[in-house]
Design a protein around this motif. Structure first.
Motif: not given
Length: 127
Positions: A47-53
């Motif tokens: 995942s390229d989510a900003g803070s956490s995935a």
């Protein structure tokens, strides 16, 4: 000569697709009574989510009895093939009823635009 092994058990595998849209507990498989989960393997793109995935796997709508919040960011287990670390003791018991397997994805920070996985559930039967 005594046998080292009591008897032979086959390993079965159910492989299911997991997506970023599974933000609530989603039933992905059903294991038959008498099964014992041996392990969970995740293959895919981080995942390229900003803070956490994170990805959680369980046997109820809580979706965290087997794996609780495994990181699927590029620095976590999101890329390639990874054996997921399970919740202590959760994968050792024999299932006493047919049991659903649920998956839940969660992220924070910038919304992701990448990340998809195949989850392989390895189990034996008639233990």
């Amino acid at each position: 000569m005594a046998s080292l092994f009591r008897d032979t058990k086959l390993c079965y595998v159910k492989t299911v697709s997991v997506t970023r849209s599974m933000t609530t507990a989603t039933e992905v498989a059903k294991l038959p009574r008498g099964s014992r989960i041996i392990g969970l393997v995740l293959n895919g793109t981080a995942s390229d989510a900003g803070s956490s995935a994170t990805l959680s796997v369980g046997s109820s709508s809580s979706s965290n009895e087997y794996v609780n919040g495994a990181s699927v960011l590029s620095g976590g287990v999101g890329n390639g093939s990874q054996h997921l670390n399970g919740v202590a003791g959760a994968l050792s018991g024999i299932l006493t009823t047919d049991t659903s397997v649920y998956v839940k994805y969660a992220e924070s920070g910038t919304t992701s635009s990448a990340g998809a996985w195949n989850l392989s559930i390895l189990f034996s039967q008639a233990n």
